[in-house]
Motif scaffolding. Structure first.
Motif, PDB file in Angstrom:
ATOM      1  N   VAL A 164       0.895  -1.171   0.000  1.00  0.00           N
ATOM      2  CA  VAL A 164       0.000   0.000   0.000  1.00  0.00           C
ATOM      3  C   VAL A 164       0.926   1.211   0.000  1.00  0.00           C
ATOM      4  CG1 VAL A 164      -1.861   1.210   1.183  1.00  0.00           C
ATOM      5  CG2 VAL A 164      -1.758  -1.280   1.312  1.00  0.00           C
ATOM      6  N   ILE A 182      -1.937   0.156  -4.869  1.00  0.00           N
ATOM      7  CA  ILE A 182      -2.175  -1.115  -4.165  1.00  0.00           C
ATOM      8  C   ILE A 182      -1.452  -2.203  -4.957  1.00  0.00           C
ATOM      9  CG2 ILE A 182      -3.890  -2.695  -3.201  1.00  0.00           C
ATOM     10  CD1 ILE A 182      -4.255   0.129  -2.091  1.00  0.00           C
ATOM     11  N   THR A 222      -7.606  -2.376  -1.232  1.00  0.00           N
ATOM     12  CA  THR A 222      -8.141  -1.369  -2.161  1.00  0.00           C
ATOM     13  C   THR A 222      -9.321  -0.636  -1.513  1.00  0.00           C
ATOM     14  OG1 THR A 222      -7.473  -2.712  -4.049  1.00  0.00           O
ATOM     15  CG2 THR A 222      -9.165  -1.059  -4.462  1.00  0.00           C
ATOM     16  N   GLY A 273      -8.013   1.793   1.028  1.00  0.00           N
ATOM     17  CA  GLY A 273      -7.470   2.993   0.376  1.00  0.00           C
ATOM     18  C   GLY A 273      -8.592   3.962  -0.004  1.00  0.00           C
ATOM     19  N   THR A 298      -7.287   4.765  -5.893  1.00  0.00           N
ATOM     20  CA  THR A 298      -6.320   3.659  -5.884  1.00  0.00           C
ATOM     21  C   THR A 298      -6.024   3.217  -7.313  1.00  0.00           C
ATOM     22  OG1 THR A 298      -8.090   2.029  -5.707  1.00  0.00           O
ATOM     23  CG2 THR A 298      -7.143   2.807  -3.643  1.00  0.00           C
TER      24      THR A 298
END
Ligand SMILES: CCCCCCC[C@H](O)CC(=O)SCCNC(=O)CCNC(=O)[C@H](O)C(C)(C)COP(=O)([O-])OP(=O)([O-])OC[C@H]1O[C@@H](n2cnc3c(N)ncnc32)[C@H](O)[C@@H]1OP(=O)([O-])[O-]
Ligand SMILES: NC(=O)c1ccc[n+]([C@@H]2O[C@H](COP(=O)([O-])OP(=O)(O)OC[C@H]3O[C@@H](n4cnc5c(N)ncnc54)[C@H](O)[C@@H]3O)[C@@H](O)[C@H]2O)c1
Length: 309
Positions: free
Chosen positions: A163, A177, A192, A195, A202
């Protein structure tokens, strides 16, 4: 706490589904770790920030507070009281700890943002693998190291991903990612989703050197340093040229100082070891010299430029 949500499909094979991350341990309270802790807490996560000693962690808290004050100045310009409540609410969700083992026992996600060194990251995750719950996902914010190499220190390659946040974390909108070969789809989807919960866009990356952004950014920054080393332009002119000629918010020397020259050196040295004949990955004598002198950029007060402390 994240629940191990295991489905059994018709073929009888157990597959783990996407999970919800609410409780996070961030290891490394430097510029990236502090930023990650801030945005996670702002999104509602319970966050523990870990570093080697209390004085570093006090600085991390100060950095987070300063950043939140900047956010609030804009977001709550008309209502300072609501701004103070917003900051208090976020700070309440962040605790600090110097005991990495205790802080990582019972969380949904452990993400590290420590020094860019493969051995040090491997050692950290090897230790954690023995004590963290089997449901806990591990992630690295590495700029340049292969996720799979870091993950290999553990027995949870399927629950390990990259990440990659950008600096400054509270402002930069992107998170990469990274799906290493053994990262499960459920882990990738969970990261994901996390994020996105943090308000970021992402992009999906394979575990290749520099992922997407740094594969382009590192050669560009290093080429700027080489241009300067050859005496073909002053650093000031190169910075102005890229800001006004290419509309970059910072010139390459300003950005390298912002990132940290030690981090830049770790990255380029690692890639040069990997591909010694690649001219794009050639180390720079000037960068080496600055780092040897402790001139690490903004964080140390001097790098290519000098900064007020
Ligand atoms: C050799 C190899 C090297 C490779 C390195 C790779 C490293 C890594 O893996 C990848 C990266 O991250 S690559 C790096 C990727 N990163 C980049 O490329 C960054 C490039 N630089 C930029 O995007 C801009 O220069 C900045 C956004 C940093 C500052 O903006 P500016 O206009 O120059 O200066 P300003 O006027 O001060 O600030 C403007 C507004 O932002 C607000 N604010 C600032 N910091 C804040 C914080 N921490 N919190 C909250 N708020 C913050 C501030 O309050 C102000 O708000 P206002 O309400 O408008 O007054
Ligand atoms: N600086 C950037 O722009 C940037 C952007 C994206 C990703 N990264 C990556 O994020 C990571 C951290 O970078 P940074 O710029 O925040 O570095 P930094 O030097 O600002 O902070 C690193 C922190 O980690 C701590 N630390 C080191 N070893 C530790 C350990 N074993 N346990 C706990 N804490 C430890 C240090 O005390 C320090 O506070 C690196 O992997 C870097 O490549 C950096």
């Amino acid at each position: 706490m994240l629940s191990q949500f295991t489905k059994v499909c018709r073929c009888g094979i157990a597959t783990s589904a996407m999970k919800q991350i609410n409780k996070v341990t961030v290891i490394g309270g430097g510029q990236m770790g502090a930023g990650i802790a801030q945005v996670a807490a702002a999104a509602g996560d319970q966050v523990t920030l870990v570093d080697v000693n209390d004085s570093v962690l006090q600085n991390s808290e100060k950095t987070i507070l300063k950043s939140l004050e900047r956010v609030v100045k804009k977001k709550y310009a008309e209502s300072p009281e609501a701004g103070s409540a917003y900051i208090e609410d976020i700070m309440d969700r962040i605790s600090t700890n110097t005991d990495v083992m205790a802080a990582s026992k019972d969380v949904d996600l452990v993400i590290e943002a420590i020094v860019e060194n493969l051995g040090v990251k491997q050692e950290l995750f090897k230790k954690l693998d023995g004590i963290a719950s089997s449901n806990t996902i591990f992630a690295s914010n590495t700029s340049s190291l292969p996720i799979r190499e870091i993950a290999k220190a553990t027995n949870r390659l399927d629950r390990f991903g990259g990440v990659h946040f950008f600096n400054p974390v509270p402002l930069m909108k992107l998170v990469e990612i990274v799906k290493a070969p053994e990262t499960s789809q459920a882990t990738f989807d969970t990261l994901t989703k996390w994020g996105k919960k943090l308000g970021k866009t992402t992009v999906s990356c394979q575990d290749t050197p520099g992922f997407l952004v740094n594969r382009l950014l590192v050669p560009y920054l290093m080429e700027a340093v080489r241009l300067y080393e050859r005496g073909h332009g002053s650093k000031e002119d190169i910075d102005v040229a890229m800001k006004l000629g290419a509309s970059y918010p910072m010139g390459p020397f300003e950005l390298a100082d912002y990132v940290g020259l030690d981090t830049c050196k770790f990255i380029i040295d690692g890639w040069s070891e990997l591909e010694p004949d690649n001219p794009l990955f050639k180390p720079s004598p000037l960068l080496n010299e600055l780092v040897a002198e402790g001139k690490l950029g903004r964080k140390s007060g001097e790098g290519f430029y000098t900064y007020k402390k």
